[in-house]
Each structure stands twice: as C-alpha cells, then as structure tokens.
Design a protein around this motif. Structure first.
Motif, PDB file in Angstrom:
ATOM      1  N   THR A 320     -15.908   2.069   4.334  1.00  0.00           N
ATOM      2  CA  THR A 320     -15.205   0.836   3.958  1.00  0.00           C
ATOM      3  C   THR A 320     -15.591  -0.312   4.887  1.00  0.00           C
ATOM      4  OG1 THR A 320     -13.325   2.127   3.142  1.00  0.00           O
ATOM      5  CG2 THR A 320     -12.935  -0.202   3.580  1.00  0.00           C
ATOM      6  N   GLU A 335      -9.049  -7.959   3.458  1.00  0.00           N
ATOM      7  CA  GLU A 335     -10.041  -7.849   2.380  1.00  0.00           C
ATOM      8  C   GLU A 335     -11.091  -6.824   2.808  1.00  0.00           C
ATOM      9  OE1 GLU A 335     -11.097 -11.517  -0.171  1.00  0.00           O
ATOM     10  OE2 GLU A 335     -10.714 -12.333   1.822  1.00  0.00           O
ATOM     11  N   GLU A 336     -11.328  -5.859   1.921  1.00  0.00           N
ATOM     12  CA  GLU A 336     -12.265  -4.777   2.221  1.00  0.00           C
ATOM     13  C   GLU A 336     -13.252  -4.615   1.064  1.00  0.00           C
ATOM     14  OE1 GLU A 336      -8.970  -1.859   4.355  1.00  0.00           O
ATOM     15  OE2 GLU A 336      -9.814  -1.297   2.418  1.00  0.00           O
ATOM     16  N   ASN A 338     -15.258  -1.232  -0.798  1.00  0.00           N
ATOM     17  CA  ASN A 338     -15.439   0.218  -0.835  1.00  0.00           C
ATOM     18  C   ASN A 338     -16.136   0.588  -2.141  1.00  0.00           C
ATOM     19  OD1 ASN A 338     -14.166   2.926  -1.978  1.00  0.00           O
ATOM     20  ND2 ASN A 338     -14.254   3.111   0.246  1.00  0.00           N
ATOM     21  N   SER A 342     -14.452  -4.938  -4.330  1.00  0.00           N
ATOM     22  CA  SER A 342     -13.540  -5.576  -3.380  1.00  0.00           C
ATOM     23  C   SER A 342     -12.144  -4.982  -3.520  1.00  0.00           C
ATOM     24  CB  SER A 342     -13.493  -7.088  -3.590  1.00  0.00           C
ATOM     25  OG  SER A 342     -14.067  -7.482  -4.802  1.00  0.00           O
ATOM     26  N   LYS A 343     -11.488  -4.797  -2.381  1.00  0.00           N
ATOM     27  CA  LYS A 343     -10.117  -4.262  -2.347  1.00  0.00           C
ATOM     28  C   LYS A 343      -9.269  -5.207  -1.479  1.00  0.00           C
ATOM     29  CE  LYS A 343     -11.221  -0.182  -4.254  1.00  0.00           C
ATOM     30  NZ  LYS A 343     -11.369   1.098  -3.580  1.00  0.00           N
ATOM     31  N   ILE A 344      -7.986  -5.284  -1.807  1.00  0.00           N
ATOM     32  CA  ILE A 344      -7.056  -6.074  -0.990  1.00  0.00           C
ATOM     33  C   ILE A 344      -5.938  -5.155  -0.526  1.00  0.00           C
ATOM     34  CG2 ILE A 344      -5.422  -8.001  -0.978  1.00  0.00           C
ATOM     35  CD1 ILE A 344      -7.217  -9.414  -3.018  1.00  0.00           C
ATOM     36  N   TRP A 345      -5.838  -4.996   0.785  1.00  0.00           N
ATOM     37  CA  TRP A 345      -4.874  -4.074   1.391  1.00  0.00           C
ATOM     38  C   TRP A 345      -3.782  -4.893   2.085  1.00  0.00           C
ATOM     39  CZ3 TRP A 345      -5.163  -1.364   6.680  1.00  0.00           C
ATOM     40  CH2 TRP A 345      -4.214  -0.323   6.754  1.00  0.00           C
ATOM     41  N   LYS A 347      -0.526  -4.875   4.549  1.00  0.00           N
ATOM     42  CA  LYS A 347       0.100  -4.062   5.598  1.00  0.00           C
ATOM     43  C   LYS A 347       1.342  -4.802   6.098  1.00  0.00           C
ATOM     44  CE  LYS A 347      -1.283  -1.678   9.885  1.00  0.00           C
ATOM     45  NZ  LYS A 347       0.061  -1.600  10.408  1.00  0.00           N
ATOM     46  N   TYR A 354      -0.331  -0.809   1.470  1.00  0.00           N
ATOM     47  CA  TYR A 354      -0.671  -0.444   0.095  1.00  0.00           C
ATOM     48  C   TYR A 354      -1.767  -1.378  -0.422  1.00  0.00           C
ATOM     49  CZ  TYR A 354       2.393  -4.438  -0.889  1.00  0.00           C
ATOM     50  OH  TYR A 354       2.967  -5.687  -0.899  1.00  0.00           O
ATOM     51  N   TYR A 355      -2.491  -0.889  -1.455  1.00  0.00           N
ATOM     52  CA  TYR A 355      -3.551  -1.684  -2.080  1.00  0.00           C
ATOM     53  C   TYR A 355      -3.036  -2.360  -3.337  1.00  0.00           C
ATOM     54  CZ  TYR A 355      -7.152   0.397   0.883  1.00  0.00           C
ATOM     55  OH  TYR A 355      -7.919   0.777   1.947  1.00  0.00           O
ATOM     56  N   LEU A 356      -3.512  -3.564  -3.584  1.00  0.00           N
ATOM     57  CA  LEU A 356      -3.250  -4.183  -4.882  1.00  0.00           C
ATOM     58  C   LEU A 356      -3.989  -3.371  -5.946  1.00  0.00           C
ATOM     59  CD1 LEU A 356      -3.630  -8.042  -4.311  1.00  0.00           C
ATOM     60  CD2 LEU A 356      -1.534  -6.745  -4.627  1.00  0.00           C
TER      61      LEU A 356
END
Length: 685
Positions: A320, A335-336, A338, A342-345, A347, A354-356
């Motif tokens: 990631t 913003e990640e 994987n 694109s993923k948005i986590w 915290k 959690y992830y959107l």
C-alpha cells in the motif's frame, strides 16, 4: 486521407554534436530559434500543409466541437466551500470561456462579491491564465497571478477586495504561488530563473514598499531542486519547501513573525523524502525514512523536528502506497493506493479506522477542499470511466453521505448503463502484470475489428487514473474502445512501479505499452489496422519510442508536445526542467546514462522504415517541451520514412505546454485529434 498536397521539406544544415566521443549529426538543429523568421516560416508551412491535407475534415471538426461543447453545462457553478468566514464559488456563464471567482460572506444567501471575472481580464489576449489566488487572513487583500504567454511565468498583483482597487506594483517572473503572513501586509512569493524557469528564490514584499527593494528570503542554489512557499492549514506556520525527484527539505517560521528567520525542519539527505502537516503541537510527517518505499506516517513534537525525534504512527506497508494526509480535529484522513486503485482511510481520534466503500472495479477517488480543522464533514471526489465526476460530503461521525454535485452531461442521450468499464491485466515480457482500464459501448463485440485508442503517460510517478470525460463520448459513440495502460513509470501499483520505469529501467515503460497493445490485439478488442496510440509530453516520448520499435502495431499515433530529443535536451542545462530531471532520466554527462538514453531517444533512432499515420502537436511558447523537439522529429521522420502514411505537425503559434486557454478553445484541439482518428477509420459523421 488526402494525399495530393505535398508536405514541406525542411532544409538540412548538418550540425555535429559530440559527447563521450560519440558523434551525432543533427540536420535540423537550426530550428532551435523561435526568433528566427525562417523557423517561423517553416512552422507556418507545416501548419498550412496540415490545414490543406485535412480540409475535407474541417466541417466534421466543427460538428465535433459543437457536439462536445453541447454536453458541457455552460452556466455552471463549483460546490461552495467555507473558508475563514466566506463561501467561495467559481462559476461559468453561458457563452463565456473563462471562470468568474466569487465569494459570499457568512451565508450562501448573502450578496455575491465578484473577485475576478476572467472573461473581462482575458479580453484582447490570445492566451490567458489566472492562478495563485490567495486571500489575506483579514479577508481584505487577494494576491493573484496572470500568465498571458503560456510559459508558466506569472505576474503577481494584489487586489483590495473591499474597494476593488488593484495596487500599482507588479511582481514579475514568478511561479504564481504566494502566501500572506498573519499581519495581512507581508506577502511571500516564489521567483523563477529567467533562463531555465526553475523556481529558485523566495522573496518577501510588504505592502506600501518598493518592490525593487524586496528582500530575498531564500535562494535554492542546487540546480536539481525547486522551491515554493505556503502557509499550513492551521495558519500557524509559513513553510518553505525544497524538492528534487528524490529528496525534500522544509523550513518553517511562525506566520505571526514574518520578519523572523526560517529554521530547517529536517535538513536534506539525498534519498530522504518527507512532507509535513501541523496540528495541535505536533507535526505529522509522511516519509520514506529507513527504506519505507511506499511511505509511512511519523509524528514529532513541535519543538523537536529533527528526524531522530520522529516516532512511527502508521507503519510502512509493502502492498500500500501512502499518498497524502488531511487532518481534522477529531479525524485523520489518509489517501492510499492499493492494487492500482485509490483508497480513502478515515482514522478517528478514538476507535477503529475504516475505508470509504467504492463499488466499481476501476475508479478514481480523491480528497477535495477541506480548509476547516473543526469539521466532521470530509469533502471528497469520485468518478469512473462511466460515472460522471461527483463532489460528495461525508459525515465521518454518522457515515452519512450527501452528493453535493454530479457533473451534468447535457443533451439527454447519456446513460451510463449503455457503457461497460472493466479492468484487465496484460502480461509484460518480464512476467509483470500490467493493469489496463477500458471503457466502451455495451454493443461492442470483441471480434478484432473495433477501433481502439490506447493512452498512457508512464513517467514521474504520475498515475493515470481512470476518469470520466463527456468529451470522450464522441469516440465511444462512434464505436471506439478507450484504454488507459497503467504502465511502469507511473505510481499506480506503489512506489516500486515508478522506480521500475525510470533511469536505467526506463525501457520498461515502453515495452509495457507495447505488451498492452499486443494483449488487446490477442484478446480481440482490436487489431493493428484499428489500433491507435496517444500520449503527451513524457507520454509523447513514449509515442516516439513505440513508432520506432513497433510501428506495425498501430494504424495511427497522436503525439502531443512530445519530449523526443532526449539526449540533446538533457545535455542542455539552460533549458527549463533539465537539471531537475537528472533523477528521472539520468544525467547524460555520465556515459552510462548517455548510452542508455541514446538507445531509446526517439529522434536518434528514426530509421528508414514504414511508420504509422501520425498527428504531432506542439505550442510555440511551450516551456516544458520546447517546440523544436517535435519540429525536428517530424522533419527527420519525413526524410526517412518509407511509407505513404500521413505525418502532420500542428503548431499552436499562441500557446504553450497546456494548449489553448479557455474551456472551449481546448475542445477545438480535441476535435482535430478525433477527426484525425475518424478519417483513418472512414468515419465521416
């Protein structure tokens, strides 16, 4: 395609270039002078040839332009965002090319204040770009920057938003970037070197003083670095950044002490990259420290910023890529990337992260404008190849989401259910799996007869994310498949994906593209008679390589502002970008890199062979890739190619790297490219 018109022939003036005892003869070096009337005359001849040879498509080009324009909502508004007591809105009016920047005090029902109407400002200019809008903390002053040449050299001025008066001074030859100190009268700004256009100096201007006496605050003397200045989200710190491809360094100063001395956050160490965010007594640092190739998040107390004090907050993950951070009072948003997506986590300060959730198999999601620390609402953007761009407000506490706006596609005929988007994986020569994002109409059959346009960029770790385009519907609705090849040199699959497509591994970028083409042909999406390739700038270099190595795979190629004279340009350190690019391409003053570059440099590898049909575009004032690269390349191709395929050089005599300014002028350039493809396919309406 019309064949009767004869293309111009560039005169040959041999110039021998010698390096590392290797002699190269450049017959067209003389084109390297935009002040020479003979050069201008040659470019005009090429334009005349292009216009004559495509005269039969002009009416269709006009129809395409109107068709694409008709899908765009002309009287459009951005989603307002609240910043420091004002709602800011950008809007467009019907029939006008440029945006209008406005604000409303305290409420969306308040009267509109027009800050800048770019339509008025652009009158009489063949090119116009407004940038760098930056409002002082007391909401009175706005710094703004204008470029009317398209060489990305901006002139900064300051406007009093209460009276409408523009102050008489001008800050010339800047990047456009500036930031206010908290005293509402001190403006920090970034200047460019007049020859190389490298952003290399930070100055400070106090309102009411002589600009010629502006003190130099910082000079970035390492030619491989650029510098910039900004204020952090908390408004507590002014930050000067220095960056090269591989290394970063930041300096900080309290924004309420503009005459103080900036102090180094963590001094530059070659190969150490980091960036910083501040909140509530702590700095959060995204960094590759200690071999964290995909980056990790660390934290340090405000007074102890040296890297020995950094503590791990989110560890490095092999699969990631950690891209960016947005801090709120009670939440952290990461913003990640994987597996190429694109993923948005999210915290929370308390509880589990959690992830959107995103359903599509290929899409783009990104954090939007979030200037307020205290909000529990995250604004983000989402789109895919079939889903128009949306701006969404997500409540991080209740998990409720509200779509604030979805891009409208006018005309009444667009239905996302008529199109298919998919992600497939090609296998490269070395066994690496390369993702390809595809979109096409549902009624397309995989029988090898479909025209397909394959796009890629593949440099600088810049990821080519799958995005929605209403303009692209003009291709899809005429039977084209559109493919984005996520080749190495980008960063879609993490930092190693980038590392494997630069320097002495650059050729992976080119072979990946070709392997994606072969895969699309094998899987019967298309065939060599109907396959087209497109790329711009460094992606234009990619086009230059593939027409040399695998011309038989493509019926046509579009190369926009292509970087094709790699060796000569990278040996000329007076050209904008060169010195900052050594960590991307290599420094050809070293023989190992010289030899490697020479082995793929498009202009140096043109040979007597058949080439595909080609449309090459450039801008006379381009600061990123000088116009003479494509001009020399086309001249050399004309002299060597053994086919009767068309070869066009289309030079915009008014524009630079980004093409025409104004939202509709740019559509005319797309209409030219599309009509080139349609003409080759025999599509006439």
């Amino acid at each position: 395609m019309t064949k009767q018109v004869q293309p111009p022939v560039a005169k040959i003036v041999p110039k021998t270039l010698t390096k590392h005892k290797v002699k190269r003869v450049d017959n067209y070096y003389w084109l390297n002078d935009r002040e020479d009337q003979e050069v201008i005359a040659y470019l005009d001849q090429e334009n005349a040839y292009y216009n004559q040879a495509t005269a039969h498509t002009k009416a269709f080009q006009k129809d395409l332009f109107e068709e694409m324009k008709a899908r765009i909502k002309e009287d459009d508004n951005s989603v307002p965002y609240l910043y420091n007591g004002y709602y800011y809105i950008t809007r467009y009016e019907k029939g006008k090319d440029y945006p209008i920047y406005t604000r409303k005090k305290g409420s969306l029902d308040a009267p509109e204040e027009i800050m800048f109407d770019c339509n008025e400002m652009a009158e009489g200019q063949s090119y116009f770009q407004l940038g760098g809008l930056n409002v002082s903390e007391d909401n009175v002053w706005c710094a703004f920057a204008v470029d009317t040449v398209s060489r990305r050299e901006y002139t900064i001025q300051v406007k009093n938003l209460q009276t409408g008066e523009i102050l008489p001074f001008k800050l010339e030859k800047t990047t456009g970037g500036s930031t206010w100190a908290s005293d509402n009268k001190t403006l920090f700004y970034t200047r460019k070197d007049p020859v190389t256009l490298r952003s290399n100096q930070i100055f400070k201007h106090k309102l009411g003083t002589d600009v010629n006496q502006d003190p130099l605050v910082f000079s970035e003397d390492d030619e491989t670095f650029t510098t910039f200045v900004y204020k952090d989200k908390s408004k507590k710190y002014l930050v000067i950044g220095s960056e090269s491809t591989l290394t970063s360094e930041y300096q900080i100063l309290e924004a309420n002490n503009p005459d103080g001395k900036f102090r180094i956050f963590q001094k530059r160490n070659r190969g150490l990259e980091y960036n910083i965010s501040y909140f509530d007594g702590k700095f959060y640092i995204i960094t590759n420290k200690d071999g964290a190739t995909n980056f990790k998040l660390m934290v340090a107390d405000e007074g102890k910023t040296d890297k020995k004090h950094w503590k791990e907050y989110i560890p490095h993950r092999e699969d990631t890529l950690l891209e960016s951070l947005e801090i709120f009072k009670d939440y952290m948003v990461i913003e990640e990337r994987n597996n190429g997506l694109s993923k948005i986590w999210i915290k929370p300060a308390q509880g589990e992260g959690y992830y959107l959730p995103f359903e599509s198999e290929t899409y783009t999601a990104y954090v939007g404008t979030n200037p307020d620390f205290n909000s529990e609402i995250l604004r983000y953007g989402y789109q895919s190849l079939t889903t128009p761009s949306s701006v969404i407000d997500f409540n991080m506490r209740t998990h409720e989401k509200e779509v604030k706006k979805e891009q409208e596609v006018l005309g009444g005929t667009f239905d996302k259910n008529n199109y298919v988007e998919e992600r497939v994986w090609a296998t490269a020569t070395d066994g690496t799996k390369i993702p390809i994002s595809l979109v096409y109409r549902k009624d397309v059959k995989k029988d090898g007869k479909n025209p397909l346009l394959q796009y890629a960029y593949g440099s600088y770790g810049s990821s080519s994310d799958p995005y929605f385009s209403s303009i692209r519907l003009s291709l899809l609705d005429r039977g084209f498949i559109y493919a984005i090849a996520h080749i190495r040199g980008g960063e879609e699959l993490g930092r190693n994906w980038y590392e494997d497509g630069k320097l002495l591994k650059k050729k992976n970028t080119f072979t990946d593209f070709v392997d994606c083409s072969k895969f699309l042909i094998e899987e019967k999406y298309t065939s060599p008679e109907h396959l087209y390739a497109e790329g711009g700038s460094a992606g234009g270099l990619l086009m230059g390589v593939i027409v040399n190595t695998n011309p038989e795979l493509y019926n046509g190629v579009i190369a926009q502002v292509p970087f094709v004279d790699v060796v000569t340009t990278m040996l000329d350190d007076s050209i904008p970008l060169t010195t900052g690019e050594y960590d991307e391409w290599g420094n050809p003053n070293k023989k190992e890199y010289f030899d490697y570059m020479l082995s793929y440099s498009p202009i140096d590898n043109v040979v007597a062979q058949n080439y595909p049909n080609m449309y090459v575009s450039t801008g006379l004032h381009d600061s990123q890739v000088q116009y003479w690269e494509p001009a020399k390349w086309v001249a050399k191709l004309r002299a060597n190619k053994t086919d009767n395929n068309v070869l066009f050089l289309d030079t915009n005599m008014d524009a630079g790297h980004g093409g025409a300014s104004g939202r509709f002028e740019a559509l005319k350039e797309v209409a030219k490219e599309y009509s080139f493809l349609f003409d080759l396919e025999g599509i006439t309406e």
